[in-house]
Design a protein around this motif. Structure first.
Motif, PDB file in Angstrom:
ATOM      1  N   LYS A  15       0.852  -1.189   0.000  1.00 33.39           N
ATOM      2  CA  LYS A  15       0.000   0.000   0.000  1.00 33.39           C
ATOM      3  C   LYS A  15       0.886   1.236   0.000  1.00 33.39           C
ATOM      4  CE  LYS A  15      -4.048  -2.124   1.682  1.00 33.39           C
ATOM      5  NZ  LYS A  15      -4.416  -2.769   2.894  1.00 33.39           N
ATOM      6  N   ALA A  16       0.323   2.336  -0.423  1.00 34.84           N
ATOM      7  CA  ALA A  16       1.044   3.612  -0.436  1.00 34.84           C
ATOM      8  C   ALA A  16       0.749   4.366   0.855  1.00 34.84           C
ATOM      9  CB  ALA A  16       0.615   4.443  -1.627  1.00 34.84           C
ATOM     10  N   VAL A  17       1.704   5.208   1.245  1.00 33.38           N
ATOM     11  CA  VAL A  17       1.522   5.982   2.470  1.00 33.38           C
ATOM     12  C   VAL A  17       2.101   7.381   2.270  1.00 33.38           C
ATOM     13  CG1 VAL A  17       3.668   5.109   3.502  1.00 33.38           C
ATOM     14  CG2 VAL A  17       1.889   6.022   4.975  1.00 33.38           C
ATOM     15  N   GLY A  18       1.378   8.360   2.782  1.00 34.24           N
ATOM     16  CA  GLY A  18       1.840   9.741   2.820  1.00 34.24           C
ATOM     17  C   GLY A  18       1.755  10.213   4.262  1.00 34.24           C
ATOM     18  N   PHE A  19       2.576  11.183   4.617  1.00 38.28           N
ATOM     19  CA  PHE A  19       2.643  11.611   6.009  1.00 38.28           C
ATOM     20  C   PHE A  19       2.266  13.076   6.177  1.00 38.28           C
ATOM     21  CE2 PHE A  19       5.635   8.089   5.668  1.00 38.28           C
ATOM     22  CZ  PHE A  19       5.163   7.263   6.685  1.00 38.28           C
ATOM     23  N   GLU A  40       9.764  -1.477   5.863  1.00 33.14           N
ATOM     24  CA  GLU A  40       9.758  -2.849   6.386  1.00 33.14           C
ATOM     25  C   GLU A  40       8.377  -3.482   6.297  1.00 33.14           C
ATOM     26  OE1 GLU A  40      12.305  -4.808   7.281  1.00 33.14           O
ATOM     27  OE2 GLU A  40      13.540  -3.172   6.539  1.00 33.14           O
ATOM     28  N   LEU A  41       7.349  -2.666   6.192  1.00 31.21           N
ATOM     29  CA  LEU A  41       5.987  -3.162   6.039  1.00 31.21           C
ATOM     30  C   LEU A  41       5.608  -3.343   4.572  1.00 31.21           C
ATOM     31  CD1 LEU A  41       4.304  -0.912   8.719  1.00 31.21           C
ATOM     32  CD2 LEU A  41       4.729  -3.357   8.904  1.00 31.21           C
ATOM     33  N   GLN A  42       6.587  -3.220   3.684  1.00 30.66           N
ATOM     34  CA  GLN A  42       6.388  -3.350   2.242  1.00 30.66           C
ATOM     35  C   GLN A  42       5.433  -2.289   1.713  1.00 30.66           C
ATOM     36  OE1 GLN A  42       5.752  -7.416   0.866  1.00 30.66           O
ATOM     37  NE2 GLN A  42       6.353  -8.136   2.897  1.00 30.66           N
ATOM     38  N   VAL A  81      -0.037   9.604  -3.490  1.00 34.77           N
ATOM     39  CA  VAL A  81      -0.562   8.404  -2.822  1.00 34.77           C
ATOM     40  C   VAL A  81      -1.525   7.662  -3.747  1.00 34.77           C
ATOM     41  CG1 VAL A  81      -2.037   7.586  -0.934  1.00 34.77           C
ATOM     42  CG2 VAL A  81      -0.201   9.209  -0.459  1.00 34.77           C
ATOM     43  N   VAL A  82      -2.379   8.380  -4.426  1.00 26.16           N
ATOM     44  CA  VAL A  82      -3.317   7.743  -5.359  1.00 26.16           C
ATOM     45  C   VAL A  82      -2.558   7.058  -6.497  1.00 26.16           C
ATOM     46  CG1 VAL A  82      -5.141   8.205  -7.063  1.00 26.16           C
ATOM     47  CG2 VAL A  82      -5.267   9.224  -4.782  1.00 26.16           C
ATOM     48  N   ALA A  83      -1.561   7.738  -7.051  1.00 24.87           N
ATOM     49  CA  ALA A  83      -0.783   7.157  -8.152  1.00 24.87           C
ATOM     50  C   ALA A  83      -0.079   5.874  -7.713  1.00 24.87           C
ATOM     51  CB  ALA A  83       0.229   8.174  -8.679  1.00 24.87           C
ATOM     52  N   TRP A  84       0.576   5.911  -6.564  1.00 27.07           N
ATOM     53  CA  TRP A  84       1.270   4.720  -6.074  1.00 27.07           C
ATOM     54  C   TRP A  84       0.287   3.614  -5.687  1.00 27.07           C
ATOM     55  CZ3 TRP A  84       6.010   2.891  -6.337  1.00 27.07           C
ATOM     56  CH2 TRP A  84       7.038   3.766  -6.683  1.00 27.07           C
ATOM     57  N   LEU A  88       0.345  -0.118  -7.252  1.00 26.43           N
ATOM     58  CA  LEU A  88       0.533  -1.285  -6.391  1.00 26.43           C
ATOM     59  C   LEU A  88      -0.666  -2.230  -6.370  1.00 26.43           C
ATOM     60  CD1 LEU A  88       2.263   0.488  -3.376  1.00 26.43           C
ATOM     61  CD2 LEU A  88       3.335  -1.103  -4.981  1.00 26.43           C
ATOM     62  N   ALA A  89      -1.761  -1.831  -6.967  1.00 27.27           N
ATOM     63  CA  ALA A  89      -2.978  -2.654  -6.950  1.00 27.27           C
ATOM     64  C   ALA A  89      -2.757  -4.077  -7.450  1.00 27.27           C
ATOM     65  CB  ALA A  89      -4.094  -1.967  -7.731  1.00 27.27           C
ATOM     66  N   PRO A  90      -2.017  -4.286  -8.542  1.00 32.86           N
ATOM     67  CA  PRO A  90      -1.791  -5.675  -8.985  1.00 32.86           C
ATOM     68  C   PRO A  90      -1.062  -6.525  -7.937  1.00 32.86           C
ATOM     69  CG  PRO A  90      -1.235  -4.144 -10.748  1.00 32.86           C
ATOM     70  CD  PRO A  90      -1.468  -3.328  -9.514  1.00 32.86           C
ATOM     71  N   LEU A  91      -0.157  -5.927  -7.184  1.00 34.92           N
ATOM     72  CA  LEU A  91       0.539  -6.679  -6.131  1.00 34.92           C
ATOM     73  C   LEU A  91      -0.424  -7.085  -5.018  1.00 34.92           C
ATOM     74  CD1 LEU A  91       3.858  -4.657  -5.827  1.00 34.92           C
ATOM     75  CD2 LEU A  91       3.515  -6.891  -6.893  1.00 34.92           C
TER      76      LEU A  91
END
Length: 99
Positions: A15-19, A40-42, A81-84, A88-91
């Motif tokens: 998943k994508a993450v923004g801070f 580390e959480l992929q 975040v939306v783009a990433w 990553l959706a296929p993964l």
């Protein structure tokens, strides 16, 4: 907080993450640490972040009043975040089928 993050390890994967952070230095050091944890959480952390200062974004250090100059950074971060997330959706789909 770290224990709660670790407990949901599998749910964070791919998943994508923004801070968005706040503090005397905008919470920059906390975000540096969380970027390592998210790796580390992929998770894919995006470059843009929103940094809020206790001095300028909080009236009397307690009432949250963000200024409009934060909006470009917020919009860029959300776009990233939306783009990433889309990339990553296929993964995530592959991991769901394997489980």
């Amino acid at each position: 907080m770290k224990n709660a993050i670790d407990y949901l390890y599998a749910e964070w994967n791919n998943k994508a993450v923004g801070f968005v952070s706040y503090g005397n230095a905008g919470g920059a050091r906390a975000v540096e640490h969380l970027r390592l944890v998210s790796g580390e959480l992929q998770m894919a952390d995006v470059r843009q972040q929103v940094v809020l200062s206790l001095m300028t974004e909080f009236e009397n250090f307690s009432v949250f009043k963000p200024a409009e100059y934060n909006l470009p950074a917020l919009n860029t971060m959300l776009d990233q975040v939306v783009a990433w997330s889309t990339a990553l959706a296929p993964l995530r789909d592959t991991a769901r089928v394997a489980a």
